[in-house]
Design a protein around this motif. Structure first.
Motif, mmCIF file in Angstrom:
data_model
loop_
_atom_site.group_PDB
_atom_site.id
_atom_site.type_symbol
_atom_site.label_atom_id
_atom_site.label_comp_id
_atom_site.label_asym_id
_atom_site.label_seq_id
_atom_site.Cartn_x
_atom_site.Cartn_y
_atom_site.Cartn_z
ATOM 1 N N ALA A 137 91.655 32.404 -46.016
ATOM 2 C CA ALA A 137 91.943 31.642 -44.793
ATOM 3 C C ALA A 137 93.449 31.480 -44.602
ATOM 4 C CB ALA A 137 91.257 30.280 -44.851
ATOM 5 N N ALA A 138 94.157 31.219 -45.696
ATOM 6 C CA ALA A 138 95.611 31.038 -45.602
ATOM 7 C C ALA A 138 96.286 32.334 -45.141
ATOM 8 C CB ALA A 138 96.167 30.587 -46.957
ATOM 9 N N ARG A 139 95.792 33.469 -45.610
ATOM 10 C CA ARG A 139 96.375 34.755 -45.202
ATOM 11 C C ARG A 139 96.139 35.022 -43.717
ATOM 12 N NH1 ARG A 139 94.835 38.429 -50.557
ATOM 13 N NH2 ARG A 139 95.663 36.898 -52.011
ATOM 14 N N VAL A 140 94.930 34.708 -43.252
ATOM 15 C CA VAL A 140 94.637 34.915 -41.830
ATOM 16 C C VAL A 140 95.526 34.002 -40.985
ATOM 17 C CG1 VAL A 140 92.881 34.790 -40.028
ATOM 18 C CG2 VAL A 140 92.260 35.643 -42.303
ATOM 19 N N ARG A 141 95.661 32.759 -41.420
ATOM 20 C CA ARG A 141 96.508 31.818 -40.671
ATOM 21 C C ARG A 141 97.953 32.306 -40.625
ATOM 22 N NH1 ARG A 141 94.486 27.799 -43.923
ATOM 23 N NH2 ARG A 141 92.444 27.204 -43.117
ATOM 24 N N ALA A 142 98.441 32.796 -41.765
ATOM 25 C CA ALA A 142 99.820 33.297 -41.815
ATOM 26 C C ALA A 142 99.997 34.465 -40.855
ATOM 27 C CB ALA A 142 100.167 33.712 -43.249
ATOM 28 N N TRP A 143 99.001 35.333 -40.798
ATOM 29 C CA TRP A 143 99.078 36.484 -39.900
ATOM 30 C C TRP A 143 99.143 36.048 -38.441
ATOM 31 C CZ3 TRP A 143 95.593 38.653 -36.264
ATOM 32 C CH2 TRP A 143 95.942 39.928 -35.808
ATOM 33 N N PHE A 144 98.249 35.124 -38.065
ATOM 34 C CA PHE A 144 98.257 34.656 -36.677
ATOM 35 C C PHE A 144 99.598 34.017 -36.312
ATOM 36 C CE2 PHE A 144 93.509 34.841 -36.482
ATOM 37 C CZ PHE A 144 93.406 35.503 -35.268
ATOM 38 N N SER A 145 100.263 33.411 -37.300
ATOM 39 C CA SER A 145 101.508 32.712 -36.976
ATOM 40 C C SER A 145 102.686 33.676 -36.824
ATOM 41 C CB SER A 145 101.807 31.665 -38.053
ATOM 42 O OG SER A 145 102.219 32.310 -39.240
ATOM 43 N N THR A 146 102.535 34.908 -37.303
ATOM 44 C CA THR A 146 103.662 35.839 -37.228
ATOM 45 C C THR A 146 103.387 37.097 -36.402
ATOM 46 O OG1 THR A 146 102.929 36.859 -39.296
ATOM 47 C CG2 THR A 146 104.622 35.144 -39.470
ATOM 48 N N ALA A 147 102.158 37.608 -36.433
ATOM 49 C CA ALA A 147 101.875 38.890 -35.773
ATOM 50 C C ALA A 147 101.913 38.733 -34.253
ATOM 51 C CB ALA A 147 100.501 39.405 -36.209
ATOM 52 N N ARG A 148 102.325 39.799 -33.576
ATOM 53 C CA ARG A 148 102.359 39.801 -32.117
ATOM 54 C C ARG A 148 101.619 41.027 -31.615
ATOM 55 N NH1 ARG A 148 103.636 35.659 -33.392
ATOM 56 N NH2 ARG A 148 105.357 34.280 -32.774
ATOM 57 N N HIS A 149 100.923 40.863 -30.504
ATOM 58 C CA HIS A 149 100.223 42.000 -29.910
ATOM 59 C C HIS A 149 101.251 43.011 -29.402
ATOM 60 C CE1 HIS A 149 97.854 44.312 -26.973
ATOM 61 N NE2 HIS A 149 96.794 43.949 -27.688
ATOM 62 N N PRO A 150 101.065 44.304 -29.689
ATOM 63 C CA PRO A 150 102.106 45.294 -29.365
ATOM 64 C C PRO A 150 102.386 45.429 -27.866
ATOM 65 C CG PRO A 150 100.062 46.374 -30.110
ATOM 66 C CD PRO A 150 99.906 44.907 -30.369
ATOM 67 N N ARG A 151 101.382 45.227 -27.044
ATOM 68 C CA ARG A 151 101.624 45.365 -25.602
ATOM 69 C C ARG A 151 101.963 44.035 -24.947
ATOM 70 N NH1 ARG A 151 97.252 47.344 -21.046
ATOM 71 N NH2 ARG A 151 98.339 46.412 -19.255
ATOM 72 N N PHE A 152 101.217 42.978 -25.287
ATOM 73 C CA PHE A 152 101.393 41.713 -24.561
ATOM 74 C C PHE A 152 102.418 40.791 -25.219
ATOM 75 C CE2 PHE A 152 97.003 43.104 -23.488
ATOM 76 C CZ PHE A 152 97.243 43.383 -22.153
ATOM 77 N N LYS A 153 102.902 41.193 -26.410
ATOM 78 C CA LYS A 153 104.005 40.483 -27.079
ATOM 79 C C LYS A 153 103.726 38.997 -27.294
ATOM 80 C CE LYS A 153 106.252 44.385 -26.385
ATOM 81 N NZ LYS A 153 106.085 45.413 -27.440
#
Lengths: 327, 327
Positions: A137-153
């Motif tokens: 869960a912590a890894r998924v949360r970390a990803w959502f907080s940093t990753a950006r969609h390549p087209r919609f930014k």
């Protein structure tokens, strides 16, 4: 229950917004689809209507990828999975010898999806098992907080479709209980569905496996495994609905052939009135346009062919939706 | 949401009983157990308390057999299963050659429970698979409408413990979401939990299998199988809670060693305040008295030994409960 100030505050909080609320579904253009949703809710919640449905039976199920948010250029969970694979690769040198990892690193999506997604599930196993559920869960949360969609930014969890958020809210305001029924992993979904869709973890049905319970010195943990993998797609969606919800839905929203059986289960020979809706991706400019030949997942052929006979509403994203994403 | 007359009626129906409601847990005698439950709810629902728990996190889980209703002289689902076996035997002559059937017909409970309940699950397979989920539900309903408990001479679903019904209601009145987490079959439980306990099907976690979806000319059906059997007991209870609910509970009620891990998962190193309760069967006169040597299921040794260290409340049915069953 005593009518404490706290309870009174809750009562007021519940009643007051309704007085000020504008017309429902503001991001939907007038048309057949919007009218069908409004009519269905009107007739099933009017106690004087022959189509009235008692509160506990108001179960509404929603596919996620392609129905509540995009599934391009990759389903978002696959983006997470590939990002995780890259992130952890330096500390897991043995992974490099795995053919699925090689396909993933080479961007060979067809190879990952071949043979009933065998490669994909191998990758999911590598990055999604062997750790505790809390670590995952912590890894998924970390990803959502940093990753950006390549087209919609934008962060991925800010890409829910605004018109669908309004449908979820409108149904809940009318006593419907809203559930996710997704081929995505329940563990992944449950991290964001409450915040993004207002759908709590216990109303998320997704692909799942069985964890293992361990009582450690530090406390109890559940360790993720791939045991009893259940892929909640196609014919398995009604199976998952029965297993997790235990009632037949009266509303189902989907967007692909993976939702066909869920739509059938919801709408065919249901003793209650029912509503089946297909979100058709027709808007290449604001989102994506695909059906028979999707860019990733989401093929829509059989369910679309069946729609007219079954009375399923087909939403034309380009025409029916005033906007796609929240401001 | 518009404030329609229907919504107003719902609002009033929700608010009014609270004004007239007497003190909670009227069937509980004053004592440590009752006080512990009252204190826990008070401190976790008071926004000014350091133990306050936000609404969505108020998850309470309840074992069923021996916790919410009796499990003697047989667990009620086993009584149903044996009655079904007898009822269908004339039309299923081949069953007579089955060693599990012979044990069941001979009343040989130890043989049925030996080897990890192998015989019992064979009987459950015979009477609980191969038909549609709707057919099975109809059979369970028919049984509840005719079968009577051999000692208490009531329909089985009128044997819920009155003090526990009050706990369920008290928790729900205070914003807790109540779930069943039972070793019993989810399909069987879901027939009566809504009417008997006020717990809807989607809040029932039980032993379960995977059905198979079929679209027939008459409509969609799910056919019961024994595939992927999940026995929701002991270490599997936290696994089932994670899989179905997706959050850690803060309240757990059980009565046997089968609930030990659920109690551990709920109460050990939980970041929230938590409450673990064991219902101890001490009342041979009004119900049954057993722990180490139960008459059927429900052995209570390890969990009882752990109770003091863990801070679990042990309910003494004889002393703590003013009455056992509803009038």
């Amino acid at each position: 229950m005593k009518l404490t100030p706290h309870i009174l505050a809750l009562l007021l909080a519940w009643a007051l917004p309704s007085l000020a609320l504008a017309a429902p579904l503001p991001s939907w253009n007038s048309g057949v689809a919007k009218q069908a949703i409004l009519n269905f809710v009107q007739k099933t919640t009017d106690p004087d209507s022959k189509d009235f449905i008692p509160l506990p039976e108001r179960i509404a199920v929603f596919d996620n990828d392609g129905t509540l948010w995009p599934e391009n250029p990759l389903p978002f969970q696959l983006a997470f999975t590939l990002d995780e694979l890259h992130r952890r690769l330096p500390e897991e040198p043995s992974w490099k010898d795995d053919s699925a990892v090689q396909a993933a690193l080479g961007g060979d999506l067809p190879a990952l999806l071949a043979d009933h997604y065998k490669g994909l599930f191998r990758i999911i196993e590598l990055v999604g098992s062997g750790m505790t559920t809390e670590d995952f869960a912590a890894r998924v949360r970390a990803w959502f907080s940093t990753a950006r969609h390549p087209r919609f930014k934008r962060p991925y969890d800010q890409l829910a479709y605004q018109p669908m958020l309004e449908v979820l809210e409108f149904l809940r305001d009318n006593g419907f209980k809203t559930f996710i029924v997704s081929g995505g992993g329940a563990d992944f979904l449950r991290i964001f569905t409450e915040k993004t869709y207002g759908i709590p973890p216990e109303q998320v049905v997704g692909s799942n496996t069985r964890a293992v319970f361990e009582l450690k010195d530090s406390g109890p943990v559940l360790v993720k495994t791939m045991a009893d993998l259940f892929i909640d797609d196609k014919s398995a969606k009604p199976v998952g609905i029965y297993q997790f919800i235990g009632r037949r839905p009266i509303v189902a929203f989907g967007n692909s052939d993976g939702d066909k059986q869920m739509l059938e289960y919801t709408t065919i020979a249901n003793p209650h009135s029912s509503l089946g809706v297909i979100v058709h991706h027709t808007d290449a400019e604001r989102e994506y346009a695909y059906d028979a030949k999707p860019k990733s997942t989401g093929q829509l052929v059989a369910a679309l062919a069946e729609a007219a006979d079954r009375g399923w509403i087909v939403v034309d994203m380009k025409k029916d939706w005033r906007r796609i994403f929240p401001e």
